[in-house]
Every structure is written in structure tokens, then in C-alpha cells.
Design a protein around this motif. Structure first.
Motif: not given
Length: 291
Positions: A263-268
Motif C-alpha cells: 500500500x504505497x501512498x497512492x493506494x491509501x
């Protein structure tokens, strides 16, 4: 219509049957031909008539780790109206060399309601699968540190309790940007399919779907997932289309099978995805063959 979903351990192996009708010999049940489930297409092994007992067996030529068996029975292309289905899959992990089909009409079975008066069979295919991952060494990062949730729970062959506290599932740590679980097949294998049973807590599916989404399956010859080949990456499943039990086509050759999610920042902020990465694997089954 049944289709092959992994290597059939019985394919073209030696067979035998106690009686044979015409030319419908025992080998027809392991020849890979079962398009119509019919004797008209010469696809089935068929026993003789008017007998009390019938036996068919296949010799796998060495002891194999069998996970499940599927029997495809003769229908001759007609609609099947029996209470027992024409295609039956039996999951019974066992170590064995021979698989035997036996039926009898001895005693009062010949007059039992719903039973034929004599014993017979029409086996259009007998399909035997091996789970390459079962009981093999595993590792994970991170985990919660509880043995009853450890990485080995995902290859112990148990999947009747899909809850975190049932002792049958691997549960990763919380609040992490990535999770990784791997199984060591001990030798290089040719892999075709991977089945995953995800945590449901034995409730109606939905609560953990956002955690499952976005995962990758990687086949590698080292423990480093970056050295491997990604044979599957989920980028299409939605919260309603992802299911707790998935069987995925995953072709590759390697020693390690790795489950990875992040869960990289863009997935959050991505709709339908959990904020953090999780791996909650109640069983991972790997199907393929030895090379």
C-alpha cells in the motif's frame, strides 16, 4: 464443462479394469479426452455388464502427494437428472501410488431404491491433482508473532475455519506498507495454477476484500521477490468481484512462490483498497509438476 486446471498425475499412466465393454478400455479414463462425456466418441472406460463388482485403477508409478481427485462420469451428452453429480471432486490429501474406483451390488444393494441392479462404471476421465506447497517451509514478513497465526498455517492443508483465531490461517502484522509471504517448494517446479483461501472470519464475504485486493503472485528461484517473475498482479478486481477463494492461472518455473501486497501512498486513497497492506492466508495451494 470441466476443464483441466493443472497437471493430471494420472494422465496416460498404466490402468486396469476388471471387465471391459467392447473396446472401451481402462486407458480411456486417463487419455485427456472427455469433450462430450460420451462412449459414442470413444472417450470413456466402460465396464462389462451383468456383474456384481467392478474395479478400475490407475498406477501413478510412484508414491505421489495427492490433494484431490475428480471423476467425470459418462452422460452420453444427455441431461443429467441424478442426485449425485456427473462430475465429482473429492478432496482427500493422501500419499499413494494407486487410485482405485470400486463399485458393488452385493447383498441388498441391487434392490436398493435409486440403485442399478448390477454394478458398472463409465469413467470418461479420472483427474488427480498434487498440491506442491503442502507442508513445505514458509516464511513471512511481517507477522504478529503468534505461532497459531504463523506462516506455516497457510500450507497445513486445513481450510475449514477461515478466521484469524481458528489456528488455520497466516495473519500478517498490522499497519504496514507491504507484506510478503513465501513457500519453498524445495526444488524447481513447473507451476500452472495457484489457489488462495483468504480470511473471512467465517462470515459473509466483504469485510476483508479491501485487504485482499492488489496482491501479486511471484515465482522465483531466490527468496527475494524482486528476482522473480510476477505471474499474476491484481489490478482489476473490485470489492464485489474479488472472492475469498481464488484459483489463478499462474505459469512459471521456480522454487519459491511468493504472495506480495503493498500500500504505497497512492493506494491509501484508492477507492476499495485498505489503507495498509495485509496478508491473511488460510491456505495457499500450488499446482503444477516436477521437472
Amino acid at each position: 464443462m470441466f476443464r483441466y486446471i493443472s497437471v493430471n498425475l494420472a494422465f496416460q499412466k498404466p490402468t486396469w479394469q476388471s471387465q471391459t465393454l467392447l473396446n472401451y478400455s481402462s486407458d480411456k479414463a486417463v487419455d485427456g479426452r472427455f469433450k462430450t462425456y460420451s462412449i459414442q466418441e470413444n472417450e470413456c472406460a466402460v465396464s462389462g455388464e451383468n456383474v456384481e463388482d467392478v474395479t478400475w485403477y490407475v498406477d501413478l508409478e510412484s508414491i505421489q502427494s495427492i490433494n484431490s481427485m475428480t471423476i467425470i462420469y459418462r452422460t452420453d451428452g444427455l441431461e443429467w437428472h441424478k442426485t449425485i453429480p456427473s462430475i465429482v471432486t473429492i478432496t482427500k490429501p493422501v500419499q499413494a501410488r494407486y487410485v482405485t474406483y470400486y463399485n458393488t451390488r452385493k447383498g441388498d444393494l441391487s434392490t436398493k431404491p435409486g440403485y442399478s441392479a448390477t454394478a458398472s462404471f463409465g469413467l470418461c476421465e479420472v483427474y488427480i491433482r498434487e498440491n506442491l506447497a503442502k507442508f513445505h517451509p514458509t516464511s513471512s514478513s511481517p507477522d504478529l508473532g503468534f505461532s497459531f497465526m504463523g506462516s506455516g498455517r497457510a500450507v497445513d492443508g486445513r481450510k475449514t475455519d477461515l478466521s484469524a483465531f481458528g489456528g488455520q490461517c497466516y495473519i500478517s502484522g498490522n499497519g504496514r506498507p507491504y507484506v510478503l509471504w513465501r513457500v519453498d517448494l524445495l526444488n524447481i517446479r513447473s507451476i500452472e495454477r495457484i489457489a488462495i483461501y483468504y480470511r473471512t472470519d467465517n462470515q459473509r464475504w466483504g469485510a476483508y476484500a479491501s485487504r485482499f485486493k492488489g496482491f501479486s503472485l511471484i515465482i522465483s528461484n531466490t527468496t527475494n521477490h524482486r528476482d522473480g517473475v510476477t505471474c499474476y498482479k491484481d489490478d482489476r478486481l473490485t470489492k464485489t468481484t474479488v472472492h475469498p477463494v481464488l484459483e489463478i492461472t499462474c505459469f512459471g518455473v521456480g522454487r519459491y512462490v511468493i504472495y506480495y501486497n503493498e500500500r504505497l501512498p497512492e493506494y491509501g486513497s484508492r477507492l476499495g483498497y485498505s489503507q495498509h497492506a495485509f496478508a491473511e492466508l488460510c491456505e495457499v495451494e500450488v499446482y503444477g509438476k516436477h521437472i
